[in-house]
Design an enzyme around this catalytic site. Structure first.
Site, PDB file in Angstrom:
ATOM      1  CE1 TYR A   1     -13.320  -9.552 -33.417  1.00 13.01           C
ATOM      2  CE2 TYR A   1     -13.815  -9.559 -31.074  1.00 13.01           C
ATOM      3  CZ  TYR A   1     -13.706 -10.228 -32.274  1.00 13.01           C
ATOM      4  OH  TYR A   1     -13.997 -11.569 -32.337  1.00 13.01           O
TER       5      TYR A   1
ATOM      6  CB  THR B   1     -17.021 -13.021 -30.411  1.00 13.15           C
ATOM      7  OG1 THR B   1     -16.550 -12.773 -29.091  1.00 13.15           O
ATOM      8  CG2 THR B   1     -17.495 -11.692 -30.989  1.00 13.15           C
ATOM      9  CG  ASP B   2     -17.852 -14.436 -25.190  1.00 12.05           C
ATOM     10  OD1 ASP B   2     -17.042 -13.755 -25.849  1.00 12.05           O
ATOM     11  OD2 ASP B   2     -17.521 -15.080 -24.175  1.00 12.05           O
ATOM     12  CD  GLU B   3     -14.418  -9.723 -27.249  1.00 11.63           C
ATOM     13  OE1 GLU B   3     -14.399  -8.558 -27.648  1.00 11.63           O
ATOM     14  OE2 GLU B   3     -13.402 -10.420 -27.127  1.00 11.63           O
TER      15      GLU B   3
ATOM     16  CG  ASN C   1      -7.190 -11.870 -17.842  1.00 13.03           C
ATOM     17  OD1 ASN C   1      -7.773 -12.811 -18.373  1.00 13.03           O
ATOM     18  ND2 ASN C   1      -7.457 -10.603 -18.149  1.00 13.03           N
TER      19      ASN C   1
ATOM     20  CE  LYS D   1     -17.028 -11.932 -35.360  1.00 12.52           C
ATOM     21  NZ  LYS D   1     -16.609 -12.738 -36.552  1.00 12.52           N
TER      22      LYS D   1
ATOM     23  CD  GLN E   1       0.744 -12.653 -21.037  1.00 14.90           C
ATOM     24  OE1 GLN E   1       1.905 -12.312 -20.752  1.00 14.90           O
ATOM     25  NE2 GLN E   1      -0.146 -11.786 -21.516  1.00 14.90           N
TER      26      GLN E   1
HETATM   27  P1  NAD Z   1      -7.338 -14.884 -36.434  1.00 18.85           P
HETATM   28  O1  NAD Z   1      -7.038 -13.424 -36.427  1.00 18.85           O
HETATM   29  O2  NAD Z   1      -6.346 -15.829 -35.858  1.00 18.85           O
HETATM   30  O3  NAD Z   1      -7.634 -15.376 -37.926  1.00 18.85           O
HETATM   31  C1  NAD Z   1      -8.370 -14.615 -38.840  1.00 18.85           C
HETATM   32  C2  NAD Z   1      -8.064 -15.124 -40.238  1.00 18.85           C
HETATM   33  O4  NAD Z   1      -8.865 -14.383 -41.176  1.00 18.85           O
HETATM   34  C3  NAD Z   1      -6.603 -14.953 -40.668  1.00 18.85           C
HETATM   35  O5  NAD Z   1      -6.116 -16.132 -41.254  1.00 18.85           O
HETATM   36  C4  NAD Z   1      -6.655 -13.820 -41.673  1.00 18.85           C
HETATM   37  O6  NAD Z   1      -5.636 -13.913 -42.672  1.00 18.85           O
HETATM   38  C5  NAD Z   1      -8.038 -14.007 -42.270  1.00 18.85           C
HETATM   39  N1  NAD Z   1      -8.579 -12.759 -42.843  1.00 18.85           N
HETATM   40  C6  NAD Z   1      -8.624 -11.534 -42.273  1.00 18.85           C
HETATM   41  N2  NAD Z   1      -9.183 -10.645 -43.108  1.00 18.85           N
HETATM   42  C7  NAD Z   1      -9.515 -11.329 -44.231  1.00 18.85           C
HETATM   43  C8  NAD Z   1     -10.135 -10.961 -45.449  1.00 18.85           C
HETATM   44  N3  NAD Z   1     -10.530  -9.692 -45.686  1.00 18.85           N
HETATM   45  N4  NAD Z   1     -10.344 -11.908 -46.399  1.00 18.85           N
HETATM   46  C9  NAD Z   1      -9.937 -13.194 -46.174  1.00 18.85           C
HETATM   47  N5  NAD Z   1      -9.328 -13.605 -45.034  1.00 18.85           N
HETATM   48  C10 NAD Z   1      -9.131 -12.670 -44.080  1.00 18.85           C
HETATM   49  O7  NAD Z   1      -8.752 -15.010 -35.711  1.00 18.85           O
HETATM   50  P2  NAD Z   1      -9.351 -16.188 -34.792  1.00 18.85           P
HETATM   51  O8  NAD Z   1      -9.024 -15.913 -33.388  1.00 18.85           O
HETATM   52  O9  NAD Z   1      -9.040 -17.487 -35.410  1.00 18.85           O
HETATM   53  O10 NAD Z   1     -10.918 -15.895 -34.987  1.00 18.85           O
HETATM   54  C11 NAD Z   1     -11.639 -16.495 -36.050  1.00 18.85           C
HETATM   55  C12 NAD Z   1     -13.102 -16.133 -35.914  1.00 18.85           C
HETATM   56  O11 NAD Z   1     -13.604 -16.584 -34.666  1.00 18.85           O
HETATM   57  C13 NAD Z   1     -13.373 -14.627 -35.964  1.00 18.85           C
HETATM   58  O12 NAD Z   1     -14.562 -14.413 -36.702  1.00 18.85           O
HETATM   59  C14 NAD Z   1     -13.572 -14.246 -34.508  1.00 18.85           C
HETATM   60  O13 NAD Z   1     -14.419 -13.134 -34.392  1.00 18.85           O
HETATM   61  C15 NAD Z   1     -14.218 -15.500 -33.974  1.00 18.85           C
HETATM   62  N6  NAD Z   1     -14.032 -15.759 -32.538  1.00 18.85           N
HETATM   63  C16 NAD Z   1     -12.770 -15.798 -31.996  1.00 18.85           C
HETATM   64  C17 NAD Z   1     -12.605 -16.111 -30.651  1.00 18.85           C
HETATM   65  C18 NAD Z   1     -11.235 -16.213 -30.026  1.00 18.85           C
HETATM   66  O14 NAD Z   1     -11.127 -16.501 -28.830  1.00 18.85           O
HETATM   67  N7  NAD Z   1     -10.143 -16.019 -30.750  1.00 18.85           N
HETATM   68  C19 NAD Z   1     -13.737 -16.380 -29.851  1.00 18.85           C
HETATM   69  C20 NAD Z   1     -15.014 -16.334 -30.439  1.00 18.85           C
HETATM   70  C21 NAD Z   1     -15.145 -16.024 -31.786  1.00 18.85           C
HETATM   71  O1  TDX Z   2      -0.886  -9.059 -22.854  1.00 23.53           O
HETATM   72  C1  TDX Z   2      -2.073  -9.163 -22.509  1.00 23.53           C
HETATM   73  N1  TDX Z   2      -2.384  -9.043 -21.185  1.00 23.53           N
HETATM   74  C2  TDX Z   2      -3.664  -9.150 -20.724  1.00 23.53           C
HETATM   75  O2  TDX Z   2      -3.901  -9.028 -19.503  1.00 23.53           O
HETATM   76  C3  TDX Z   2      -3.140  -9.408 -23.458  1.00 23.53           C
HETATM   77  C4  TDX Z   2      -2.824  -9.538 -24.930  1.00 23.53           C
HETATM   78  C5  TDX Z   2      -4.417  -9.515 -22.978  1.00 23.53           C
HETATM   79  N2  TDX Z   2      -4.689  -9.388 -21.648  1.00 23.53           N
HETATM   80  C6  TDX Z   2      -6.075  -9.577 -21.158  1.00 23.53           C
HETATM   81  C7  TDX Z   2      -7.165  -8.851 -21.902  1.00 23.53           C
HETATM   82  C8  TDX Z   2      -8.335  -9.794 -21.720  1.00 23.53           C
HETATM   83  O3  TDX Z   2      -8.938  -9.585 -20.454  1.00 23.53           O
HETATM   84  O4  TDX Z   2      -6.347 -10.971 -21.338  1.00 23.53           O
HETATM   85  C9  TDX Z   2      -7.708 -11.179 -21.722  1.00 23.53           C
HETATM   86  C10 TDX Z   2      -7.752 -11.877 -23.076  1.00 23.53           C
HETATM   87  O5  TDX Z   2      -7.247 -10.967 -24.045  1.00 23.53           O
HETATM   88  P1  TDX Z   2      -7.230 -11.285 -25.617  1.00 23.53           P
HETATM   89  O6  TDX Z   2      -6.455 -12.543 -25.844  1.00 23.53           O
HETATM   90  O7  TDX Z   2      -6.819 -10.063 -26.329  1.00 23.53           O
HETATM   91  O8  TDX Z   2      -8.746 -11.684 -25.884  1.00 23.53           O
HETATM   92  P2  TDX Z   2     -10.152 -10.895 -25.728  1.00 23.53           P
HETATM   93  O9  TDX Z   2      -9.969  -9.424 -25.826  1.00 23.53           O
HETATM   94  O10 TDX Z   2     -10.858 -11.448 -24.528  1.00 23.53           O
HETATM   95  O11 TDX Z   2     -10.885 -11.376 -27.082  1.00 23.53           O
HETATM   96  C11 TDX Z   2     -10.758 -12.753 -27.503  1.00 23.53           C
HETATM   97  O12 TDX Z   2     -11.909 -13.492 -27.200  1.00 23.53           O
HETATM   98  C12 TDX Z   2     -13.082 -13.186 -27.923  1.00 23.53           C
HETATM   99  C13 TDX Z   2     -10.469 -12.837 -29.009  1.00 23.53           C
HETATM  100  O13 TDX Z   2      -9.298 -12.103 -29.317  1.00 23.53           O
HETATM  101  C14 TDX Z   2     -11.645 -12.353 -29.814  1.00 23.53           C
HETATM  102  O14 TDX Z   2     -11.402 -12.545 -31.191  1.00 23.53           O
HETATM  103  C15 TDX Z   2     -12.855 -13.158 -29.410  1.00 23.53           C
HETATM  104  O15 TDX Z   2     -13.994 -12.664 -30.050  1.00 23.53           O
END
Ligand code: NAD
Ligand code: TDX
Length: 332
Positions: free
Chosen positions: A147, A120-122, A246, A151, A191
């Site tokens: 988190y 992630t970019d975080e 947001n 990562k 949302q």
């Molecule tokens: P998610 O929470 O939707 O999915 C995670 C999945 O991993 C789930 O299906 C869960 O059951 C599985 N899991 C969790 N713990 C496990 C374990 N111990 N063994 C096997 N499976 C397990 O997450 P996501 O948003 O799809 O993110 C996927 C990946 O992408 C993560 O590595 C996250 O850091 C990365 N990522 C997410 C975002 C984003 O915007 N959501 C952005 C950049 C990177």
């Molecule tokens: O109800 C909300 N209201 C709100 O204002 C929620 C759930 C979030 N937010 C804000 C927080 C953040 O500024 O919205 C933005 C996005 O929030 P999230 O969806 O929780 O994402 P973020 O914390 O940015 O992290 C996501 O992007 C990077 C993913 O969850 C991570 O897994 C990924 O690494």
């Protein structure tokens, strides 16, 4: 290729599996623990001769070893992924994100399996709203939350296993994803589903925090590009120039669903809330020739809203428990 996709029943992992089936001849084994965030239904309709689901934990060394031995590549998505949860209880984040990645790396090393690590970019921390610079592969790590620190730790393990043991690995750090199959705890689905249920969107703090949105399908095409053409040992940033604050995103959702654009609530801010993320993906575009397909965020968001409207049976079972958690933390 036979690809082992960890976390393939989660949001981005399941989008990747659908993308692989539609665009390649690879076969996929999903290894997923089916935590609260995993959902079998996200893999429904995929051909059984191309996709197999193994329900299991990436911390299970024997299972991971057995699976690694019969695959050509591991694409590692499995993680605890939600910042708010990591503030309430960091423990599973350390286990899955750090120790789980270690377990997979040891298997990749033993069986000489190509490894791609999804991050992630975080890991880079946050930017000021007016900072002209964006994150690049050279930006120093500076994670803020439990988190993002786990990562960051997992990325560093991958780099060390490349250098010390010659593991054939690449890393990608992507910006915020949106699209179908995203859990209702996350910002955009929370949302959309609030408005669909007649409730108001909830913005943390002032709503001015900025995220750099990319459609999950563009993330998938970038990962396939790196798997195909990426240079071993390298890191690639993935982003689609999608910066929005947001408040703007909530206004788009409300307008698309026929509500007044100011019909939202400001709620308690997230502790340590990162202000802004922004990705410079020049390296991936110029060195590997990748380009995103979803250039128009408003159009991609409208399609995502339609998906949630048409797939209430997919998200409704999780909605009440998710909102109960937010009520308990004052973010409702
Ligand atoms: P998610 O929470 O939707 O999915 C995670 C999945 O991993 C789930 O299906 C869960 O059951 C599985 N899991 C969790 N713990 C496990 C374990 N111990 N063994 C096997 N499976 C397990 O997450 P996501 O948003 O799809 O993110 C996927 C990946 O992408 C993560 O590595 C996250 O850091 C990365 N990522 C997410 C975002 C984003 O915007 N959501 C952005 C950049 C990177
Ligand atoms: O109800 C909300 N209201 C709100 O204002 C929620 C759930 C979030 N937010 C804000 C927080 C953040 O500024 O919205 C933005 C996005 O929030 P999230 O969806 O929780 O994402 P973020 O914390 O940015 O992290 C996501 O992007 C990077 C993913 O969850 C991570 O897994 C990924 O690494």
């Amino acid at each position: 290729m036979r690809i082992l996709v960890t976390g393939g029943a989660g949001f981005i992992g399941s989008n990747f599996v659908h993308h692989v089936v539609a665009n390649t001849d690879h076969t996929v084994t999903v290894l997923d623990k089916l935590t609260y965030a995993g959902n079998r239904a996200s893999l429904a309709g995929l051909p059984a001769d191309r996709v197999e689901l193994v329900v299991g934990d990436i911390l299970d060394g024997a299972l991971v070893d057995e699976l690694a031995a019969r695959h050509d590549a591991i694409v590692h998505y499995a993680a605890e992924s939600h910042n708010d949860n990591s503030l309430a209880d960091p423990s599973p984040f350390v286990q899955t994100n750090v120790v789980g990645t270690f377990t997979l790396l040891e298997a990749a090393r033993k069986h000489d399996v190509r490894f791609h690590h999804i991050s992630t970019d975080e890991v880079y921390g946050d930017l000021e709203l007016d900072d002209p610079e964006r994150f690049t592969e050279a930006t120093a790590y500076n994670p803020s939350s439990p988190y993002s620190s786990t990562k960051a730790g997992s990325d560093l393990l991958v780099r060390a296993w490349v250098r010390s043991f010659g593991v054939r690995a690449t890393i990608s750090n992507c910006s915020n994803n949106y699209g179908p199959y995203q859990h209702v705890e996350k910002f955009i689905p929370r949302q959309i589903t609030n408005v669909l249920r007649g409730e108001r969107p909830k913005l943390y703090g002032s709503g001015e925090n900025v995220r750099d949105w990319i459609h999950a399908d563009d993330h998938s095409s970038a990962v396939l590009t790196i798997l195909d053409k990426g240079v071993l040992g390298e890191t690639y940033l993935i982003g689609a120039d999608g910066e929005k604050n947001n408040r703007e995103v909530v206004e788009l959702i409300l307008t698309e669903l026929g509500q007044p654009s100011d019909a939202y609530d400001l709620v308690t801010d997230r502790p340590g809330h990162d202000l802004r993320y922004a990705i410079d993906s020049t390296k991936l575009r110029t060195e590997l020739g990748w380009t995103p397909r979803y250039g128009d965020f408003a159009a991609g968001l409208a399609a995502t809203i339609t998906w949630y409207r048409d797939n209430e049976a997919w998200w409704a079972p999780q909605k009440e428990a998710t909102e109960a958690k937010y009520r308990a933390s004052g973010q409702a």
